[in-house]
Design an enzyme around this catalytic site. Structure first.
Site, PDB file in Angstrom:
ATOM      1  N   MET A 230     -20.325  95.556 -44.540  1.00 39.95           N
ATOM      2  CA  MET A 230     -19.699  96.206 -43.139  1.00 39.95           C
ATOM      3  C   MET A 230     -18.163  95.583 -43.056  1.00 39.95           C
ATOM      4  O   MET A 230     -18.291  94.321 -43.627  1.00 39.95           O
ATOM      5  CB  MET A 230     -20.488  95.718 -41.962  1.00 39.95           C
ATOM      6  CG  MET A 230     -19.714  96.076 -40.789  1.00 39.95           C
ATOM      7  SD  MET A 230     -20.739  95.557 -39.305  1.00 39.95           S
ATOM      8  CE  MET A 230     -19.559  95.954 -37.889  1.00 39.95           C
ATOM      9  N   LEU A 231     -17.234  96.467 -42.963  1.00 36.59           N
ATOM     10  CA  LEU A 231     -15.903  95.716 -43.058  1.00 36.59           C
ATOM     11  C   LEU A 231     -14.901  96.694 -41.895  1.00 36.59           C
ATOM     12  O   LEU A 231     -15.038  97.959 -42.079  1.00 36.59           O
ATOM     13  CB  LEU A 231     -15.332  96.334 -44.416  1.00 36.59           C
ATOM     14  CG  LEU A 231     -13.809  95.753 -44.599  1.00 36.59           C
ATOM     15  CD1 LEU A 231     -13.674  94.181 -44.446  1.00 36.59           C
ATOM     16  CD2 LEU A 231     -13.309  96.334 -45.996  1.00 36.59           C
ATOM     17  N   ILE A 232     -14.355  95.994 -41.275  1.00 38.18           N
ATOM     18  CA  ILE A 232     -13.449  96.533 -40.264  1.00 38.18           C
ATOM     19  C   ILE A 232     -12.067  96.126 -40.825  1.00 38.18           C
ATOM     20  O   ILE A 232     -11.880  94.931 -40.949  1.00 38.18           O
ATOM     21  CB  ILE A 232     -13.601  96.184 -38.777  1.00 38.18           C
ATOM     22  CG1 ILE A 232     -14.835  96.532 -38.183  1.00 38.18           C
ATOM     23  CG2 ILE A 232     -12.290  96.827 -37.866  1.00 38.18           C
ATOM     24  CD1 ILE A 232     -15.229  98.021 -38.114  1.00 38.18           C
ATOM     25  N   GLN A 237      -9.209  94.496 -36.759  1.00 42.05           N
ATOM     26  CA  GLN A 237      -9.931  93.537 -36.439  1.00 42.05           C
ATOM     27  C   GLN A 237      -9.705  92.825 -34.966  1.00 42.05           C
ATOM     28  O   GLN A 237      -8.600  92.867 -34.714  1.00 42.05           O
ATOM     29  CB  GLN A 237     -10.053  92.417 -37.396  1.00 42.05           C
ATOM     30  CG  GLN A 237     -10.732  92.969 -38.586  1.00 42.05           C
ATOM     31  CD  GLN A 237     -10.668  91.927 -39.740  1.00 42.05           C
ATOM     32  OE1 GLN A 237     -10.134  90.841 -39.828  1.00 42.05           O
ATOM     33  NE2 GLN A 237     -11.099  92.476 -40.931  1.00 42.05           N
ATOM     34  N   GLY A 238     -10.670  92.484 -34.360  1.00 41.23           N
ATOM     35  CA  GLY A 238     -10.583  91.743 -33.184  1.00 41.23           C
ATOM     36  C   GLY A 238     -10.421  92.827 -31.914  1.00 41.23           C
ATOM     37  O   GLY A 238     -10.023  92.280 -30.821  1.00 41.23           O
ATOM     38  N   HIS A 241     -14.281  96.908 -32.562  1.00 36.61           N
ATOM     39  CA  HIS A 241     -14.688  98.092 -33.460  1.00 36.61           C
ATOM     40  C   HIS A 241     -15.957  97.551 -33.992  1.00 36.61           C
ATOM     41  O   HIS A 241     -17.020  98.465 -34.422  1.00 36.61           O
ATOM     42  CB  HIS A 241     -14.073  98.623 -34.320  1.00 36.61           C
ATOM     43  CG  HIS A 241     -12.725  99.082 -33.722  1.00 36.61           C
ATOM     44  ND1 HIS A 241     -12.531 100.060 -33.015  1.00 36.61           N
ATOM     45  CD2 HIS A 241     -11.254  98.585 -33.653  1.00 36.61           C
ATOM     46  CE1 HIS A 241     -11.370 100.019 -32.590  1.00 36.61           C
ATOM     47  NE2 HIS A 241     -10.610  99.091 -33.001  1.00 36.61           N
ATOM     48  N   GLY A 242     -16.417  96.261 -34.631  1.00 37.09           N
ATOM     49  CA  GLY A 242     -17.488  95.922 -35.231  1.00 37.09           C
ATOM     50  C   GLY A 242     -18.525  96.163 -34.194  1.00 37.09           C
ATOM     51  O   GLY A 242     -19.832  96.547 -34.756  1.00 37.09           O
ATOM     52  N   ALA A 243     -18.618  95.588 -32.875  1.00 36.68           N
ATOM     53  CA  ALA A 243     -19.921  95.742 -31.954  1.00 36.68           C
ATOM     54  C   ALA A 243     -20.148  97.196 -31.719  1.00 36.68           C
ATOM     55  O   ALA A 243     -21.277  97.573 -31.742  1.00 36.68           O
ATOM     56  CB  ALA A 243     -19.454  94.916 -30.679  1.00 36.68           C
ATOM     57  N   GLU A 265     -28.670  92.104 -45.292  1.00 33.89           N
ATOM     58  CA  GLU A 265     -28.638  91.738 -46.431  1.00 33.89           C
ATOM     59  C   GLU A 265     -27.736  90.540 -46.594  1.00 33.89           C
ATOM     60  O   GLU A 265     -26.489  90.547 -46.469  1.00 33.89           O
ATOM     61  CB  GLU A 265     -28.307  92.399 -47.700  1.00 33.89           C
ATOM     62  CG  GLU A 265     -28.342  92.039 -49.002  1.00 33.89           C
ATOM     63  CD  GLU A 265     -27.965  92.993 -49.940  1.00 33.89           C
ATOM     64  OE1 GLU A 265     -27.374  92.610 -51.152  1.00 33.89           O
ATOM     65  OE2 GLU A 265     -28.179  94.248 -49.542  1.00 33.89           O
TER      66      GLU A 265
END
EC number: 2.3.1.48
Length: 408
Positions: A230-232, A237-238, A241-243, A265
């Site tokens: 997983m990569l933003i 970042q911050g 978007h990850g959530a 993993e």
């Protein structure tokens, strides 16, 4: 020897830190090429340049890797002020170009003009696959809400295979143990985040980040999706978007009757924090996590409801319970605080208890001097200190999750 060290000093001037030399950009407008504020650098380059993250043989080395924001068409160029073999005989510079070529797919530009002409075609770029979720984030700088979309894609989408080859090159720079995946294996799912933006009256899409998930088979008729990467991308970042991506992917699998539960993993600390936040957010409204039920302790009901309704496994459900119980606990009340501490420590002590059992076995079969050696490794006071430390660390992590939840 003195002569040699003077020579060594001269050669040392030709060493460059590759994390600083590599300059990455996501380009929307031609003027971005000259704008330093759009440049970002890798966190890691050891997979390409070795553990020292150094390239030898250049002064003022710049490794330019610029990408069109949507389609990720690539410009790759190397610039430097001087090269070691121009000044020293029999000393070779590292072959930086071939190292980079190993990870970026062919078909990149080497001239800025070609790259800019590809930029004009960005208006034709559309996201791949099926739209799963649309959300917006308020941007202070622009003073407006910006719209983002999350798509699920696979290798049958026209053009996606080539796009994914360009996208995955970012993993090498931002995930410490990254590796490329076997895209011919059909059990992979791909989830992509895009930003919608306007350029000369047209709507364009910029790549924000992505996640890959592998579907493991579970006998007799279920699957267990496992998040692999997983990569933003750093410019995004911050911003949450990850959530959004994690929750969208989780909901995607939740709706499938064949999915048993969802795992990850070798998750990083940041991923665990993200997972805690999203899973607590999803679980807090379940009947089994009402405050009065939380105070009665961890239950089978919690396991069953979290797995059946939300596809959350036992280990993650236990963490969710501990976080929500912390919220329901008055830590200023000695009795409630003690109850919480004992409950969490009972779980944390599991590995120590296992060591204790192993020790009992050793007592039966080791010579006294060997046993003393083993005992020294498992000093009880040390265990209590480690246990208390683990508990305090956990509570501070949990509090951060609850703070973020209160703001959401």
């Amino acid at each position: 020897m003195a002569g040699l060290s003077a020579m060594e000093k001269k050669l040392a001037e030709y060493k460059c830190n590759t994390n600083e030399a590599i300059q990455l950009k996501l380009v929307r407008f031609p003027e971005d090429l000259e704008d330093d504020s759009t440049t970002f650098n890798p966190e890691y380059s050891h997979q390409v340049f070795g553990d020292d993250e150094v390239a030898f043989g250049f002064k003022g080395l710049k490794i330019l890797l610029y990408y069109n924001a949507g389609n990720l068409s690539t410009l790759f160029r190397i610039e430097y002020t001087s090269k070691v073999n121009e000044n020293f005989d029999c000393v070779e510079a590292d072959d930086v170009e071939s190292k980079i070529r190993k990870i970026i797919p062919p078909g990149f530009c080497t001239s800025t003009d070609d790259f800019v002409s590809l930029l004009e075609k960005e208006v034709n770029f559309k996201p791949f696959g099926t739209l799963l979720h649309t959300y917006s984030v308020h941007n202070e700088e622009a003073g407006e809400d910006i719209t983002y979309q999350i798509y699920q894609a696979d290798m049958t989408c026209p053009g996606f295979r080539d796009y994914h080859e360009r996208l995955q090159t970012f993993l090498m720079w931002f995930i410490e143990t990254a590796s490329f995946i076997d895209v011919d294996d059909e059990r992979w799912n791909y989830f992509l985040v895009f930003e919608k933006y306007n350029k000369d009256g047209a709507t364009l899409f910029a790549t924000v980040g992505y996640m890959t998930v592998y579907n493991y088979y579970v006998y007799p008729d279920k699957t267990r999706p496992r998040v692999s990467q997983m990569l933003i991308l750093p410019p995004f970042q911050g911003e949450g978007h990850g959530a959004q991506l994690f929750e969208t992917v989780h909901r995607y699998y939740m709706s499938s009757p064949t999915v048993l539960d969802i795992t990850a993993e070798d998750p990083s600390d940041n991923y665990v924090k993200l997972r805690d936040f999203v899973l607590v957010k999803l679980c807090q409204d379940l009947h089994c996590f009402l405050p009065e039920k939380l105070m009665q302790g961890f239950s089978q009901e919690m396991l069953t409801e979290a797995q059946q309704k939300l596809k959350i496994n036992k280990q993650h459900t236990r963490r969710v319970y501990e976080i929500l119980r912390l919220r329901a606990t008055d830590m200023g009340d000695p009795e409630q605080s003690k109850g919480y501490r004992l409950d969490v420590k009972k779980r944390l002590i599991g590995p120590y208890k296992k060591k204790q059992r192993e020790l009992a076995k050793m007592r039966r079969c080791l010579r006294p001097e060997e046993l003393t050696n083993q005992l020294n490794q498992i000093d009880l006071n040390m265990q209590h200190e480690q246990l208390e430390e683990s508990f305090q660390q956990l509570v501070s992590d949990y509090r951060r999750v609850l703070e973020r939840l209160a703001q959401a």
